[in-house]
Write an enzyme that holds these catalytic residues in place. Structure first.
Site, mmCIF file in Angstrom:
data_model
loop_
_atom_site.group_PDB
_atom_site.id
_atom_site.type_symbol
_atom_site.label_atom_id
_atom_site.label_comp_id
_atom_site.label_asym_id
_atom_site.label_seq_id
_atom_site.Cartn_x
_atom_site.Cartn_y
_atom_site.Cartn_z
ATOM 1 N N ASP A 79 -15.772 -10.701 -5.680
ATOM 2 C CA ASP A 79 -15.442 -9.531 -6.498
ATOM 3 C C ASP A 79 -16.544 -8.498 -6.514
ATOM 4 O OD1 ASP A 79 -13.435 -11.363 -8.738
ATOM 5 O OD2 ASP A 79 -12.866 -9.547 -7.663
ATOM 6 N N ILE A 82 -15.931 -6.036 -3.769
ATOM 7 C CA ILE A 82 -14.623 -5.390 -3.708
ATOM 8 C C ILE A 82 -14.599 -4.292 -4.756
ATOM 9 C CG2 ILE A 82 -12.136 -5.676 -3.888
ATOM 10 C CD1 ILE A 82 -12.442 -8.568 -3.308
ATOM 11 N N HIS A 164 1.784 7.848 -2.376
ATOM 12 C CA HIS A 164 2.700 8.829 -1.795
ATOM 13 C C HIS A 164 1.883 9.799 -0.963
ATOM 14 C CE1 HIS A 164 6.301 7.649 -3.915
ATOM 15 N NE2 HIS A 164 5.604 7.549 -5.022
ATOM 16 N N CYS A 206 3.959 7.466 3.371
ATOM 17 C CA CYS A 206 4.812 8.212 4.286
ATOM 18 C C CYS A 206 3.911 9.048 5.200
ATOM 19 C CB CYS A 206 5.729 9.151 3.508
ATOM 20 S SG CYS A 206 6.743 8.308 2.299
ATOM 21 N N SER A 232 7.643 5.850 5.134
ATOM 22 C CA SER A 232 7.464 4.409 4.950
ATOM 23 C C SER A 232 8.420 3.968 3.866
ATOM 24 C CB SER A 232 6.045 4.094 4.480
ATOM 25 O OG SER A 232 5.154 4.179 5.518
ATOM 26 N N SER A 234 10.375 1.179 1.239
ATOM 27 C CA SER A 234 10.051 0.051 0.376
ATOM 28 C C SER A 234 10.925 -1.119 0.746
ATOM 29 C CB SER A 234 10.256 0.425 -1.084
ATOM 30 O OG SER A 234 11.567 0.874 -1.266
#
Lengths: 379, 442
Positions: A79, A82, A164, A206, A232, A234
């Site tokens: 962690d 990251i 998005h 997308c 793209s 879902s």
């Protein structure tokens, strides 16, 4: 009398040669193994995982990011290495029928939120400015360590973005965007500040391929879930939760990564094959021209895992010095040549239905106006 | 982990850690569980606690989930791998009616003479499990394995609920001014477990009703009014003590974009004006500082005190709106602090073995205890602009300008000329082909 002596000498000499040969073969074997052991230049791994969407109906973006987080943690990155950025909270959202869970498969099979998740940037903190500051390291001195990307020039970094997007931009929280030029410049800053050894960039939005079109720094490999002009899609909704759980590319990426374990020898060519057009509907793309090594020799665990290899040996091994030096900054192409890159050659596609229909219509009107019988006089 | 015994005055002070779980079955069938973890370090960590460096901060919109619990668990000496923290499963904790976790750090005295400075970190976790919504349905609750105190005051002879396995160990403690009886399961005593190596605590409800003791002090807050221009903040403070009045300190921090009109501040108790004995008000500065209002209000016994103040909503600048401005803006809770007189005399002998949850706030007086109550945060809507308007305006004005100016320009500059009609394209193409064939043209 000479011939009987010679075979003895020759046999003993031959025996010596055989012994020397066997010892040197042994050393060569060890040397080859040692060189394979040190084949990659990195000593530590980092991951920056960003979900840029807010609101309950963007549940799938949070699930995407958490799936990659889960895989990366499972393969060994701790962690502290990251940086997880989630723009909204889905697990304890009031609309979630099962609190403290985020599922990736329908029928609630796999909870990717887990029991020990640590989110570093949450809610309103996920902004373009914070993302670029994390990448370039320009954070105020009061920022805690868990919110910093403390990579050095031997770090392999995995960067995963989802949300998005459009042609050349990625939307952050419905209020601002990051463009592909900004992203390419941020990676160039990272290269100049020696903040990475190799960088793998994965984007699931997308028209995701537009985001890596402008990269010009060395040692970058990029994957995207769709080409320019494609969306793209879902994957599947869960009727109990009421939203789509995952995006297709990341869903198949997660399935691929679930089969990877820390000692796995799968390489990047397998990663490029994840989610072909039949499963993804969009065409995933990748870019490797800026990467020094051959993708076939790059292990998945070089980026997704944090593999520490230790082998104890009693042999002394002399390694040959590295003949090709690592790419220095001065060896790069001149910036003017890189930035004004030629656009990709578009492949010729046969005319699609619309064009065919249009020309059929034109021809029909032509024939109706002038009549078939007149044509033989004209032509 | 068991509590280490205190060393004698001669030997050096050692660090210690204690944990316990207090379970209180409620009349409605819910279970209130309170985890307490206490770590004491025998070193002087911070040199001074100068009150000038004291800061008060509140994040009203902070969603609490597993991501908050994980670093909290890492502060425990064994993390979530041993001890009572093993019971903290996030899927159960967050599917509950109420969840609260806290970390308190303060200097404490050890022993009667306070010679050794030491610092105490106390981590508490309170959760109320609502059994009906978590789908269990039956009025039964059990817990595997694990000092556990179960509050049996409401059912001394087992009328309300039945506890199994039964334990003869009872202890009494005064919690929040109320003397409560607890059945104690001491996990360090092997006799608790019997033959089996695990403890399965089962609470089975029998009766359905009963009265709950109301807390002596609690508060509520809400926003009144309509529209996006003005409003009123009402804070209600309840004093449920039958005959004692006591003062309460009310601290309100209101963000600058709710402009308070302090001249409309009224405090009423029992329909009569109640003037506060002390008011401190620091006005806000736009975008720099919130309002700070502190009042000392005397609460008459068995009454409701209402504090109202009117405010006006400010219009923020374009970039100051969050990405979801129509959700609203949060106003942090107000804090009520009071020394509440208790109905029962308390024991202030601190060397005795007390449950942790009762010994957090110790007072010199024997008949009152300190309590701090937080009201709910408020959610107010500010006048929010329509963020799509710049795009709409650009489209509309460009259309109007194009149509209007374009027509005007055409009228001014266009001239008409006579022109011979030219042959159509088909005829021209046919003529080209005829010329090529050597055939006379159309």
């Amino acid at each position: 009398s000479n011939p009987p002596v010679a075979p003895e000498i020759s046999s003993s000499v031959a025996l010596d040669f055989v012994l020397i040969g066997r010892t040197s073969a042994f050393l060569l074997l060890h040397q080859a193994r040692a060189e394979r052991f040190f084949r990659s230049d990195h000593t530590n791994n980092w991951a920056v995982l960003v979900c840029t969407s807010r609101f309950w109906f963007n549940y799938r973006h949070v699930a995407n990011t958490l799936s990659v987080y889960r895989s990366v943690k499972r393969l060994g990155i701790p962690d502290s290495h990251i940086v997880l950025m989630l723009a909204d909270d889905m697990a304890c959202n009031h609309r979630n029928p099962k609190p403290a869970t985020v599922f990736s498969h329908k029928n609630m099979e796999l909870n990717v939120y887990g029991d020990d998740v640590e989110v570093d940037y949450r809610g309103y903190e996920v902004t373009v400015e914070n993302f670029l500051r994390v990448l370039t390291g320009r954070l105020p001195p009061s920022t805690p360590r868990s919110k910093r990307l403390l990579s050095d020039d031997h770090s392999n970094i995995l960067i995963y973005l989802t949300g998005h997007g459009g042609n050349g931009f990625l939307k952050f929280q419905d209020s601002e965007e990051i463009s592909n030029v900004e992203l390419a410049d941020a990676f160039e800053q990272m290269w100049q500040k020696r903040r990475y050894n190799e960088l793998l960039f994965i984007i699931d939005t997308c028209q995701g391929a537009s985001m890596y079109e402008r990269f010009y720094s060395p040692n970058l490999m990029a994957l995207a879930s769709s080409q320019v002009g494609e969306d793209s899609l879902s994957h599947q909704p869960d009727l109990a939760i009421g939203v789509h759980l995952m995006d297709r590319y990341t869903f198949y990426l997660l399935e691929f990564l679930e089969d990877i374990h820390p000692a796995s020898q799968a390489n990047m060519n397998d990663l490029f094959k994840v989610c072909p057009k039949s499963q993804c509907v969009s065409t995933p793309g990748h870019r490797t021209d800026l990467f020094q090594r051959d993708p076939g020799s790059v292990l998945i665990t070089d980026f997704f895992g944090s593999v520490r290899k230790v082998e104890i040996t009693m042999e002394t091994i002399n390694l040959t010095p590295h003949t090709e030096t690592a790419l220095a900054y001065v060896d790069q192409l001149p910036v003017a040549q890189i930035i004004h890159q030629k656009p990709k050659q578009k492949d010729w596609h046969p005319p699609d239905g619309f064009i065919l229909g249009l020309w059929t219509l034109i021809l029909l009107v032509f024939f109706r106006t002038y009549g078939i019988k007149h044509l033989k006089h004209i032509f | 982990m068991p509590t280490l015994t205190l060393a004698s005055a001669r030997s050096p002070f050692r660090d210690e850690f204690a944990e316990e779980l207090a379970i209180r079955p409620l009349h409605s069938g819910d279970i209130h569980a309170s985890f307490q973890f206490r770590t004491v370090w025998g070193v002087d960590l911070l040199q001074a606690t100068d009150p000038r460096f004291l800061r008060y901060a509140i994040l009203p919109r902070e969603i609490v989930c597993t991501e908050n619990l994980t670093p909290w668990k890492k502060l425990l000496p064994c993390g979530s791998k041993a001890g009572l923290a093993v019971l903290l499963k996030s899927e159960k904790l967050f599917h509950s009616s109420y969840f609260s976790q806290a970390v308190h750090i303060r200097p404490v005295c050890q022993g009667m003479h306070c010679t050794v400075p030491s610092w105490e970190m106390r981590q508490t976790l309170n959760v109320v499990f609502d059994l009906y919504t978590s789908g269990q349905g039956k009025r039964e609750w059990s817990m595997f394995k694990i000092k556990i105190y179960v509050d049996v005051t409401d059912s001394p002879q087992g009328e309300l609920f039945e506890l199994s396995p039964p334990t003869p160990l009872l202890s009494q403690a005064v919690v929040l001014g109320d003397r409560r009886t607890y059945s104690v399961y001491d996990l360090t005593d092997p006799g608790t477990f019997g033959k089996v190596r695990s403890l399965n605590l089962l609470v089975r409800w029998k009766a359905d009703n009963g009265d709950m003791l109301r807390p002596l002090l609690h508060g509520e807050r809400y926003v009144a009014g309509f529209g996006l221009q003005t409003g009123e903040i009402h804070t209600l403070i309840y004093n449920n003590h039958p005959y004692r009045a006591f003062p309460v300190l009310l601290l309100e921090t209101v963000p600058w974009y709710l402009r308070l009109y302090i001249h409309t501040l009224t405090v009423t108790s029992k329909n009569r004006e109640n003037k506060p004995s002390y008011i401190h008000y620091q006005p806000s500065k736009d975008r720099l500082r919130p309002h700070l209002l502190e009042m000392l209000v005397q609460l008459p016994p068995n009454s409701v005190t209402e504090v109202t103040v009117q405010f006006e909503r400010a219009l923020l600048k374009w970039t100051e709106y969050p990405p979801d401005p129509n959700h609203g803006f949060y106003v942090g809770s107000s804090v009520l602090s009071a020394l509440v007189p208790s109905l029962v005399a308390m024991d202030t002998n601190i060397t005795q073995e007390h449950p942790l949850f009762s010994s957090f706030f110790l007072c010199k007086e024997e008949s009152s205890y300190f309590m701090r109550v937080y009201t709910e945060p408020l959610l107010v809507n500010l006048p929010t602009p329509d963020f799509s308007m710049p795009y709409n305006v650009i489209c509309l004005t460009c259309t109007v300008v194009a149509v209007g100016y374009g027509s005007f320009y055409n009228l001014l500059t266009r001239t008409f000329q006579v022109e011979e009609p030219s042959q159509s394209l088909a005829k021209r193409l046919a003529n080209v082909i005829r010329r090529w064939r050597g055939v006379p043209q159309l």
